[in-house]
Motif scaffolding. Structure first.
Motif, PDB file in Angstrom:
ATOM      1  N   ASN A   1       0.834  -1.203   0.000  1.00 27.01           N
ATOM      2  CA  ASN A   1       0.000   0.000   0.000  1.00 27.01           C
ATOM      3  C   ASN A   1       0.872   1.258   0.000  1.00 27.01           C
ATOM      4  O   ASN A   1       1.757   1.412   0.846  1.00 27.01           O
ATOM      5  CB  ASN A   1      -0.898   0.009   1.239  1.00 27.01           C
ATOM      6  CG  ASN A   1      -2.117   0.864   1.057  1.00 27.01           C
ATOM      7  OD1 ASN A   1      -2.872   0.675   0.112  1.00 27.01           O
ATOM      8  ND2 ASN A   1      -2.320   1.824   1.947  1.00 27.01           N
TER       9      ASN A   1
ATOM     10  N   TYR B   1      -2.309   5.979   1.567  1.00 31.40           N
ATOM     11  CA  TYR B   1      -3.425   5.471   0.783  1.00 31.40           C
ATOM     12  C   TYR B   1      -4.331   4.585   1.635  1.00 31.40           C
ATOM     13  O   TYR B   1      -3.855   3.828   2.481  1.00 31.40           O
ATOM     14  CB  TYR B   1      -2.933   4.670  -0.423  1.00 31.40           C
ATOM     15  CG  TYR B   1      -2.567   5.521  -1.618  1.00 31.40           C
ATOM     16  CD1 TYR B   1      -3.061   5.220  -2.884  1.00 31.40           C
ATOM     17  CD2 TYR B   1      -1.741   6.627  -1.500  1.00 31.40           C
ATOM     18  CE1 TYR B   1      -2.731   5.989  -3.990  1.00 31.40           C
ATOM     19  CE2 TYR B   1      -1.401   7.412  -2.588  1.00 31.40           C
ATOM     20  CZ  TYR B   1      -1.893   7.093  -3.832  1.00 31.40           C
ATOM     21  OH  TYR B   1      -1.575   7.867  -4.918  1.00 31.40           O
ATOM     22  N   SER B   2      -5.649   4.680   1.403  1.00 32.60           N
ATOM     23  CA  SER B   2      -6.623   3.835   2.092  1.00 32.60           C
ATOM     24  C   SER B   2      -7.025   2.677   1.200  1.00 32.60           C
ATOM     25  O   SER B   2      -6.812   2.709  -0.018  1.00 32.60           O
ATOM     26  CB  SER B   2      -7.871   4.652   2.455  1.00 32.60           C
ATOM     27  OG  SER B   2      -7.544   5.738   3.296  1.00 32.60           O
ATOM     28  N   ASN B   3      -7.619   1.655   1.798  1.00 29.62           N
ATOM     29  CA  ASN B   3      -8.150   0.556   0.994  1.00 29.62           C
ATOM     30  C   ASN B   3      -9.525   0.934   0.460  1.00 29.62           C
ATOM     31  O   ASN B   3      -9.946   2.091   0.536  1.00 29.62           O
ATOM     32  CB  ASN B   3      -8.178  -0.748   1.800  1.00 29.62           C
ATOM     33  CG  ASN B   3      -9.016  -0.625   3.062  1.00 29.62           C
ATOM     34  OD1 ASN B   3      -9.917   0.209   3.150  1.00 29.62           O
ATOM     35  ND2 ASN B   3      -8.712  -1.454   4.059  1.00 29.62           N
TER      36      ASN B   3
ATOM     37  N   SER C   1     -12.393   0.728   1.528  1.00 26.59           N
ATOM     38  CA  SER C   1     -13.314   1.341   2.483  1.00 26.59           C
ATOM     39  C   SER C   1     -13.142   2.853   2.552  1.00 26.59           C
ATOM     40  O   SER C   1     -14.033   3.559   3.039  1.00 26.59           O
ATOM     41  CB  SER C   1     -13.122   0.732   3.876  1.00 26.59           C
ATOM     42  OG  SER C   1     -11.819   0.996   4.362  1.00 26.59           O
ATOM     43  N   GLY C   2     -12.012   3.359   2.091  1.00 21.44           N
ATOM     44  CA  GLY C   2     -11.823   4.804   2.028  1.00 21.44           C
ATOM     45  C   GLY C   2     -12.504   5.425   0.826  1.00 21.44           C
ATOM     46  O   GLY C   2     -12.628   6.649   0.737  1.00 21.44           O
TER      47      GLY C   2
ATOM     48  N   TRP D   1     -15.056   9.063  -0.212  1.00 21.93           N
ATOM     49  CA  TRP D   1     -13.715   9.597  -0.468  1.00 21.93           C
ATOM     50  C   TRP D   1     -13.695  11.093  -0.163  1.00 21.93           C
ATOM     51  O   TRP D   1     -14.454  11.866  -0.755  1.00 21.93           O
ATOM     52  CB  TRP D   1     -13.324   9.324  -1.913  1.00 21.93           C
ATOM     53  CG  TRP D   1     -11.853   9.393  -2.183  1.00 21.93           C
ATOM     54  CD1 TRP D   1     -10.843   9.472  -1.273  1.00 21.93           C
ATOM     55  CD2 TRP D   1     -11.235   9.372  -3.473  1.00 21.93           C
ATOM     56  NE1 TRP D   1      -9.622   9.490  -1.901  1.00 21.93           N
ATOM     57  CE2 TRP D   1      -9.835   9.429  -3.255  1.00 21.93           C
ATOM     58  CE3 TRP D   1     -11.714   9.290  -4.772  1.00 21.93           C
ATOM     59  CZ2 TRP D   1      -8.922   9.428  -4.309  1.00 21.93           C
ATOM     60  CZ3 TRP D   1     -10.814   9.283  -5.825  1.00 21.93           C
ATOM     61  CH2 TRP D   1      -9.421   9.350  -5.602  1.00 21.93           C
TER      62      TRP D   1
ATOM     63  N   ASN E   1      -4.394  11.429   0.074  1.00 23.73           N
ATOM     64  CA  ASN E   1      -5.296  10.350   0.505  1.00 23.73           C
ATOM     65  C   ASN E   1      -5.820   9.540  -0.681  1.00 23.73           C
ATOM     66  O   ASN E   1      -7.010   9.511  -0.971  1.00 23.73           O
ATOM     67  CB  ASN E   1      -6.460  10.921   1.323  1.00 23.73           C
ATOM     68  CG  ASN E   1      -7.281  11.946   0.546  1.00 23.73           C
ATOM     69  OD1 ASN E   1      -6.757  12.628  -0.342  1.00 23.73           O
ATOM     70  ND2 ASN E   1      -8.554  12.059   0.868  1.00 23.73           N
TER      71      ASN E   1
ATOM     72  N   ILE F   1      -6.319   5.938  -3.022  1.00 26.77           N
ATOM     73  CA  ILE F   1      -7.007   4.664  -2.774  1.00 26.77           C
ATOM     74  C   ILE F   1      -6.230   3.543  -3.461  1.00 26.77           C
ATOM     75  O   ILE F   1      -5.772   3.686  -4.599  1.00 26.77           O
ATOM     76  CB  ILE F   1      -8.450   4.689  -3.324  1.00 26.77           C
ATOM     77  CG1 ILE F   1      -9.246   5.865  -2.737  1.00 26.77           C
ATOM     78  CG2 ILE F   1      -9.142   3.364  -3.067  1.00 26.77           C
ATOM     79  CD1 ILE F   1      -9.484   5.786  -1.245  1.00 26.77           C
TER      80      ILE F   1
END
Length: 219
Positions: free
Chosen positions: A53, A57-59, A61-62, A88, A199, A201
């Motif tokens: 990752n 970065y978010s998975n 769910s972000g 997002w 941020n 994904i």
């Protein structure tokens, strides 16, 4: 009729004429050999966190709230129904860059492949029926007009799906080696000053390509 004096010129013009006819025929037929695959997912949850990752970065769910999204793996495929809601935290005016890369497991190590795709403005093409991913999920969105207008850069945008069985298809002009794959998808929001927001994904679809038809297609 060619005389001895102009014989060479006649041959040259005749050869050019034949070549031109061949080009016309090839442009009309345009044969392409293609092998068709189905990407069979290994988990009914569909989306997995990225192994590598990127920082910040978010998975998945972000990107979306999946509270009202339901999947179930049955013998004929993964059954999907419900809706997802955009979560997002970016701006509606942002441009989204999308990167899709396929990695192959070889002797215990994930290796890159030539299967890569980049979109500089993903919101313009993510509902395009000509894209590879369209038949996977976007095809079954009921409220397509709202989805086209707002995209997922608008927090709170809902994507409502009709019940369907997820089938991911891919056509290639070469043999895809057997074995486990990771389809890695990253999304980055670019603001009006062309700066990338931190941020992003990143998520993966894990599974295997299975050949289901081989032949020649005439366009």
């Amino acid at each position: 009729m060619c005389t001895t004096f102009v014989e060479e010129n006649c041959k040259m013009y005749f050869n050019l004429f034949v070549l031109w006819q061949i080009i016309i025929v090839l442009r009309m037929i345009k044969p392409s050999f293609q092998i068709d695959y189905e990407y069979v997912l290994e988990d009914e949850s569909v989306f997995a966190a990225c192994v590598d990752n990127p920082p910040g970065y978010s998975n998945i769910s972000g990107l979306f709230d999946f509270s009202d999204f339901h999947t179930e793996m049955l013998p004929d495929g993964i059954h999907v129904e419900g809706k997802i809601t955009s979560t997002w935290d970016v701006q509606p005016t942002d441009r989204v860059e999308g990167h899709i890369s396929v990695l192959h497991l070889d002797r215990g190590t994930w290796q890159p492949t030539i299967l890569n795709l980049i979109s500089r403005d993903f919101c313009k093409v993510y509902l395009d029926p000509k894209q590879y991913w369209y038949r996977g999920f976007p095809k079954y969105i009921i409220n397509k007009e709202e989805a086209m207008e707002k995209c997922f850069t608008n927090m709170g945008t809902e994507y409502v799906f009709e019940p369907f069985i997820s089938k991911l298809y891919f056509g290639a002009g070469f043999n895809v080696p057997p074995g486990r794959k990771r389809v890695v998808i990253t999304l980055a929001a670019i603001d009006l000053n062309n700066a990338t927001r931190p941020n992003g994904i990143c998520f993966e679809l894990r599974g295997e390509f299975q050949k289901f038809k081989e032949g020649m297609k005439i366009e």
